[in-house]
Design an enzyme around this catalytic site. Sequence first.
Site, PDB file in Angstrom:
ATOM      1  N   THR A  63       0.826  -1.209   0.000  1.00 12.89           N
ATOM      2  CA  THR A  63       0.000   0.000   0.000  1.00 12.89           C
ATOM      3  C   THR A  63       0.861   1.261   0.000  1.00 12.89           C
ATOM      4  OG1 THR A  63      -1.468   1.291   1.421  1.00 12.89           O
ATOM      5  CG2 THR A  63      -0.082  -0.296   2.522  1.00 12.89           C
ATOM      6  N   ASP A  64       0.289   2.368  -0.493  1.00 13.68           N
ATOM      7  CA  ASP A  64       1.009   3.654  -0.439  1.00 13.68           C
ATOM      8  C   ASP A  64       1.042   4.211   0.992  1.00 13.68           C
ATOM      9  OD1 ASP A  64      -1.666   4.394  -0.168  1.00 13.68           O
ATOM     10  OD2 ASP A  64      -1.602   5.972  -1.686  1.00 13.68           O
ATOM     11  N   GLU A  65       0.247   3.602   1.905  1.00 18.10           N
ATOM     12  CA  GLU A  65       0.179   4.153   3.267  1.00 18.10           C
ATOM     13  C   GLU A  65       1.505   3.998   4.023  1.00 18.10           C
ATOM     14  OE1 GLU A  65      -3.564   3.371   5.277  1.00 18.10           O
ATOM     15  OE2 GLU A  65      -4.574   3.137   3.355  1.00 18.10           O
TER      16      GLU A  65
ATOM     17  N   TYR B 259      -1.912  -0.374  10.877  1.00 17.63           N
ATOM     18  CA  TYR B 259      -2.011  -1.052   9.575  1.00 17.63           C
ATOM     19  C   TYR B 259      -0.786  -0.734   8.712  1.00 17.63           C
ATOM     20  CZ  TYR B 259      -3.262  -1.637   4.631  1.00 17.63           C
ATOM     21  OH  TYR B 259      -3.235  -1.946   3.294  1.00 17.63           O
ATOM     22  N   SER B 260      -0.505   0.561   8.526  1.00 19.61           N
ATOM     23  CA  SER B 260       0.588   0.903   7.610  1.00 19.61           C
ATOM     24  C   SER B 260       1.934   0.472   8.191  1.00 19.61           C
ATOM     25  CB  SER B 260       0.578   2.386   7.248  1.00 19.61           C
ATOM     26  OG  SER B 260       0.592   3.202   8.387  1.00 19.61           O
TER      27      SER B 260
ATOM     28  N   LYS C  85       2.288  -3.154   7.275  1.00 11.42           N
ATOM     29  CA  LYS C  85       2.600  -3.345   5.846  1.00 11.42           C
ATOM     30  C   LYS C  85       4.035  -2.887   5.558  1.00 11.42           C
ATOM     31  CE  LYS C  85       0.258  -4.588   2.909  1.00 11.42           C
ATOM     32  NZ  LYS C  85      -0.122  -5.939   2.377  1.00 11.42           N
TER      33      LYS C  85
ATOM     34  N   ASN D  74      -8.144   1.622  -3.448  1.00 11.23           N
ATOM     35  CA  ASN D  74      -8.934   0.959  -4.494  1.00 11.23           C
ATOM     36  C   ASN D  74     -10.414   1.121  -4.212  1.00 11.23           C
ATOM     37  OD1 ASN D  74      -7.169  -1.942  -5.734  1.00 11.23           O
ATOM     38  ND2 ASN D  74      -6.301  -0.060  -4.963  1.00 11.23           N
TER      39      ASN D  74
ATOM     40  N   LYS E   6     -15.129  -0.003   4.334  1.00 11.83           N
ATOM     41  CA  LYS E   6     -14.293   1.013   3.694  1.00 11.83           C
ATOM     42  C   LYS E   6     -15.185   2.139   3.187  1.00 11.83           C
ATOM     43  CE  LYS E   6     -10.487  -1.452   4.062  1.00 11.83           C
ATOM     44  NZ  LYS E   6     -10.029  -2.508   3.215  1.00 11.83           N
TER      45      LYS E   6
HETATM   46  P1  NAD Z   1      -9.375  -7.616   2.038  1.00 13.38           P
HETATM   47  O1  NAD Z   1      -9.413  -7.369   3.504  1.00 13.38           O
HETATM   48  O2  NAD Z   1     -10.603  -7.364   1.227  1.00 13.38           O
HETATM   49  O3  NAD Z   1      -8.940  -9.118   1.748  1.00 13.38           O
HETATM   50  C1  NAD Z   1      -7.926  -9.754   2.465  1.00 13.38           C
HETATM   51  C2  NAD Z   1      -8.061 -11.249   2.230  1.00 13.38           C
HETATM   52  O4  NAD Z   1      -6.987 -11.903   2.962  1.00 13.38           O
HETATM   53  C3  NAD Z   1      -9.375 -11.845   2.733  1.00 13.38           C
HETATM   54  O5  NAD Z   1      -9.939 -12.689   1.755  1.00 13.38           O
HETATM   55  C4  NAD Z   1      -8.980 -12.623   3.977  1.00 13.38           C
HETATM   56  O6  NAD Z   1      -9.808 -13.744   4.213  1.00 13.38           O
HETATM   57  C5  NAD Z   1      -7.546 -13.020   3.644  1.00 13.38           C
HETATM   58  N1  NAD Z   1      -6.752 -13.271   4.862  1.00 13.38           N
HETATM   59  C6  NAD Z   1      -6.673 -12.461   5.949  1.00 13.38           C
HETATM   60  N2  NAD Z   1      -5.896 -13.036   6.885  1.00 13.38           N
HETATM   61  C7  NAD Z   1      -5.459 -14.218   6.376  1.00 13.38           C
HETATM   62  C8  NAD Z   1      -4.621 -15.245   6.851  1.00 13.38           C
HETATM   63  N3  NAD Z   1      -4.080 -15.176   8.085  1.00 13.38           N
HETATM   64  N4  NAD Z   1      -4.369 -16.309   6.055  1.00 13.38           N
HETATM   65  C9  NAD Z   1      -4.928 -16.394   4.830  1.00 13.38           C
HETATM   66  N5  NAD Z   1      -5.747 -15.459   4.322  1.00 13.38           N
HETATM   67  C10 NAD Z   1      -6.014 -14.375   5.087  1.00 13.38           C
HETATM   68  O7  NAD Z   1      -8.154  -6.736   1.506  1.00 13.38           O
HETATM   69  P2  NAD Z   1      -7.945  -6.006   0.105  1.00 13.38           P
HETATM   70  O8  NAD Z   1      -8.492  -4.640   0.207  1.00 13.38           O
HETATM   71  O9  NAD Z   1      -8.366  -6.902  -0.983  1.00 13.38           O
HETATM   72  O10 NAD Z   1      -6.360  -5.876   0.092  1.00 13.38           O
HETATM   73  C11 NAD Z   1      -5.545  -6.922  -0.447  1.00 13.38           C
HETATM   74  C12 NAD Z   1      -4.082  -6.519  -0.336  1.00 13.38           C
HETATM   75  O11 NAD Z   1      -3.861  -5.309  -1.056  1.00 13.38           O
HETATM   76  C13 NAD Z   1      -3.632  -6.261   1.101  1.00 13.38           C
HETATM   77  O12 NAD Z   1      -2.331  -6.765   1.235  1.00 13.38           O
HETATM   78  C14 NAD Z   1      -3.649  -4.742   1.217  1.00 13.38           C
HETATM   79  O13 NAD Z   1      -2.704  -4.310   2.155  1.00 13.38           O
HETATM   80  C15 NAD Z   1      -3.270  -4.345  -0.193  1.00 13.38           C
HETATM   81  N6  NAD Z   1      -3.779  -3.032  -0.626  1.00 13.38           N
HETATM   82  C16 NAD Z   1      -5.100  -2.699  -0.468  1.00 13.38           C
HETATM   83  C17 NAD Z   1      -5.555  -1.465  -0.933  1.00 13.38           C
HETATM   84  C18 NAD Z   1      -7.035  -1.076  -0.820  1.00 13.38           C
HETATM   85  O14 NAD Z   1      -7.383   0.058  -1.167  1.00 13.38           O
HETATM   86  N7  NAD Z   1      -7.917  -1.958  -0.408  1.00 13.38           N
HETATM   87  C19 NAD Z   1      -4.679  -0.568  -1.547  1.00 13.38           C
HETATM   88  C20 NAD Z   1      -3.337  -0.945  -1.684  1.00 13.38           C
HETATM   89  C21 NAD Z   1      -2.898  -2.179  -1.236  1.00 13.38           C
HETATM   90  P1  TYD Z   2     -10.833   3.901   4.188  1.00 16.63           P
HETATM   91  O1  TYD Z   2     -11.775   3.479   3.108  1.00 16.63           O
HETATM   92  O2  TYD Z   2     -10.935   3.267   5.532  1.00 16.63           O
HETATM   93  O3  TYD Z   2      -9.361   3.751   3.576  1.00 16.63           O
HETATM   94  P2  TYD Z   2      -7.932   4.285   4.176  1.00 16.63           P
HETATM   95  O4  TYD Z   2      -8.103   4.673   5.586  1.00 16.63           O
HETATM   96  O5  TYD Z   2      -7.094   3.060   4.034  1.00 16.63           O
HETATM   97  O6  TYD Z   2      -7.523   5.408   3.294  1.00 16.63           O
HETATM   98  O7  TYD Z   2     -11.009   5.462   4.402  1.00 16.63           O
HETATM   99  C1  TYD Z   2     -10.820   6.378   3.323  1.00 16.63           C
HETATM  100  C2  TYD Z   2     -10.947   7.773   3.903  1.00 16.63           C
HETATM  101  O8  TYD Z   2     -12.292   7.985   4.337  1.00 16.63           O
HETATM  102  C3  TYD Z   2     -10.069   8.003   5.124  1.00 16.63           C
HETATM  103  O9  TYD Z   2      -9.573   9.340   5.090  1.00 16.63           O
HETATM  104  C4  TYD Z   2     -11.024   7.829   6.299  1.00 16.63           C
HETATM  105  C5  TYD Z   2     -12.349   8.298   5.744  1.00 16.63           C
HETATM  106  N1  TYD Z   2     -13.560   7.632   6.290  1.00 16.63           N
HETATM  107  C6  TYD Z   2     -14.633   8.406   6.753  1.00 16.63           C
HETATM  108  O10 TYD Z   2     -14.607   9.648   6.727  1.00 16.63           O
HETATM  109  N2  TYD Z   2     -15.743   7.757   7.235  1.00 16.63           N
HETATM  110  C7  TYD Z   2     -15.824   6.387   7.292  1.00 16.63           C
HETATM  111  O11 TYD Z   2     -16.845   5.850   7.766  1.00 16.63           O
HETATM  112  C8  TYD Z   2     -14.718   5.610   6.800  1.00 16.63           C
HETATM  113  C9  TYD Z   2     -14.742   4.112   6.844  1.00 16.63           C
HETATM  114  C10 TYD Z   2     -13.604   6.272   6.303  1.00 16.63           C
END
Ligand code: NAD
Ligand code: TYD
Length: 354
Positions: free
Chosen positions: A132-134, A158-159, A162, A188, A197
Amino acid sequence: MKKNILITGGAGFIGSHVVRLFVNKYPDYNIVNLDNLTYAGNLANIADIENAPNYTFVKGDIVDLAFINSLFEKHQFDSVIHLAAESHVDRSITHPLEFVMTNVVGTVNLLVAARNLWKGNMEGKLFYHVSTDEVYGSLHNPEDFFLETTPYDPQSPYSASKASSDHFVRAWHNTYKLPVVLSNCSNNYGPNQFPEKLLPLMINNIVNNKPLPVYGKGENVRDWLFVVDHARAIDDVFHQGKVGETYNIGGFNEWKNIDIVHLLCDTMDAKLGREPGTNRGLIKFVEDRAGHDLRYAIDATKIMNELGWKPSLQFEEGMNKTIDWYLANREWIEQITSGEYQKYYEGMYANKLS
Ligand code: NAD
Ligand code: TYD
């Protein structure tokens, strides 16, 4: 020879899009999807490919090293695309240890197992860590962007987890010559994102006429990328990325939270046949997230110039697709917003919304 590829976290949001792309595009690869099906994992996300001949699902925990070693031994993986993680910042504030276990220990277990299997011959092998960019922290100067060379400065549990896992991946490359590649992506959005999210939470609450909790003043900025474009970038990095390198992935698409919530409200007034302005009335400014990062912004020039990737969708088009998907898939969302999630959500927001 067929390539044996392990994709972790393929029942989650981004992982499901990656698994679908690889299973459909590469019939010659054997794809194993390893996922522990936590609250965020959902086999319904990948129901369309579950019977594909080049696809196997395995339920299992990346924190269990003996199991991971045996899985590598059994399937003789050539490559790993590692996405499994605890992924939500708010949960990392209330349950930090789970993030250390899954994101740090789980990643190190995969590195150990990959090295155990590949140490005689690393030729043609690849360990790809999706991050992640975080990890770069929070930007305060509007001129600044995250580059691949930006020093790590993670601010949330979290960050930090990661960032730690990224460091371990690079350490395995430096120390053991494990062939690795990394990518760090911005926020995403799209179908199948768990409704904790920002965007799916707001879409779901608008549908149900519930308050829309905007943290602080809604001034925080995120860069948004459609999930299918992230999956395409992962395909490019996996096939063309240089071993040892990192690629930043983003949409050059920054939005203040309040602006994106306004856009959602207005678009959904029209889609739901509500009077203009109705949904904005649901917005409720609530207590800010602890340690809330102000701004994330990715400079994705490297992947664009070196690998020829670019986002395929305009933001408005991606948002329309996303809203339409959530409106057409009420069952998907109702199934996961009942039970445990309901308890979590109520606990999380009870104070803030009162
Ligand atoms: P998500 O939470 O939707 O999915 C995570 C998946 O990992 C789930 O299916 C969960 O069951 C599985 N998992 C969790 N713990 C596990 C374990 N101990 N063993 C096996 N499987 C396990 O997450 P996402 O949003 O799809 O993110 C996927 C990856 O991309 C992550 O590594 C996240 O850090 C990275 N990422 C996410 C975003 C975003 O905006 N969502 C952006 C950049 C990077
Ligand atoms: P989020 O989707 O949790 O992603 P991230 O924290 O990884 O960027 O949140 C996106 C932005 O929205 C973040 O600045 C927090 C804000 N946010 C709210 O204002 N209200 C909410 O209920 C949630 C979940 C997030």
